[in-house]
Design an enzyme around this catalytic site. Sequence first.
Site, PDB file in Angstrom:
ATOM      1  N   HIS A  72       0.827  -1.209   0.000  1.00  0.00           N
ATOM      2  CA  HIS A  72       0.000   0.000   0.000  1.00  0.00           C
ATOM      3  C   HIS A  72       0.860   1.258   0.000  1.00  0.00           C
ATOM      4  O   HIS A  72       0.483   2.272  -0.597  1.00  0.00           O
ATOM      5  CB  HIS A  72      -0.933  -0.005   1.218  1.00  0.00           C
ATOM      6  CG  HIS A  72      -2.102  -0.920   1.061  1.00  0.00           C
ATOM      7  ND1 HIS A  72      -3.342  -0.639   1.608  1.00  0.00           N
ATOM      8  CD2 HIS A  72      -2.256  -2.100   0.410  1.00  0.00           C
ATOM      9  CE1 HIS A  72      -4.182  -1.621   1.297  1.00  0.00           C
ATOM     10  NE2 HIS A  72      -3.537  -2.520   0.584  1.00  0.00           N
ATOM     11  N   ASP A  73       2.007   1.200   0.656  1.00  0.00           N
ATOM     12  CA  ASP A  73       2.911   2.352   0.664  1.00  0.00           C
ATOM     13  C   ASP A  73       3.436   2.625  -0.743  1.00  0.00           C
ATOM     14  O   ASP A  73       3.410   3.770  -1.217  1.00  0.00           O
ATOM     15  CB  ASP A  73       4.074   2.088   1.622  1.00  0.00           C
ATOM     16  CG  ASP A  73       5.030   3.275   1.730  1.00  0.00           C
ATOM     17  OD1 ASP A  73       4.534   4.420   1.820  1.00  0.00           O
ATOM     18  OD2 ASP A  73       6.251   3.060   1.735  1.00  0.00           O
TER      19      ASP A  73
END
EC number: 1.11.1.7
Length: 330
Positions: A72-73
């Site tokens: 997700h980062d």
Amino acid sequence: MEYYHHSINKMAMFMVILVLAIDVTMVLGQGTRVGFYSSTCPRAESIVQSTVRAHFQSDPTVAPGILRMHFHDCFVLGCDGSILIEGSDAERTAIPNRNLKGFDVIEDAKTQIEAICPGVVSCADILALAARDSVVATRGLTWSVPTGRRDGRVSRAADAGDLPAFFDSVDIQKRKFLTKGLNTQDLVALTGAHTIGTAGCAVIRDRLFNFNSTGGPDPSIDATFLPQLRALCPQNGDASRRVGLDTGSVNNFDTSYFSNLRNGRGVLESDQKLWTDASTQVFVQRFLGIRGLLGLTFGVEFGRSMVKMSNIEVKTGTNGEIRKVCSAIN
């Protein structure tokens, strides 16, 4: 004959050099390199590894949590640790990120590293290393993680729209991955991370009872698997209850996830579509080593795809910063 052998040897040497060049390019990425902290903070990687192991032993769910957090980062503003920043409108408050876990593991490792190497190791690198170590903790293969990323100073919930969704078609998934420089094989390999971890009943309930507003289940679900899922996620049951994404092997990083897709036992709609779409099915088959196809070793290819993903829009050199605390910009 002597000239022939000489030519063959030269060609073989050329191929070796070419392969090495490809591997070096893959590892170095955009200014990152393996062993970036070997002289400035030589204990950094071992501290991350031991911290992940300690937390995993008390709570195995941190492994898929950290792996998902790294994904997700990287998909939002690049791999810059922006997912770690706290704030009323930060990335981690976006709906897809509200169930992320493992923040305490990253902060724990950062605190230990800051005590011996203040202002040297980025939170983005700690997260990338912890993702690798989480796979190893669940009996997956290891890989060399290039480091040298710097931390971002921007974190907005609105940017989380770049993330793939559990209902996305394969075409949409491929488009989102391609935008980040990742191909179809990377898509299938990285989604294979679902071999560990869980999903909430809230994201699969419609698939079980009212797929596409039909009043019935998704027809791609195996007939013997459907009642099992419905028992775990009743129509009016607890929406927050967690279901393993890899039935029977939720804590082991292996290829059983792909076997489940082949058998109609994928839990997420977007996962099962990897089997029903021909362009992605071929990679599922190759990871399973199906006869007649050139096989791919999942653990090896997963590591390669993780390296590619970990170099998405990284900040290096003088861009970004080295945070003192991972949850806040300096």
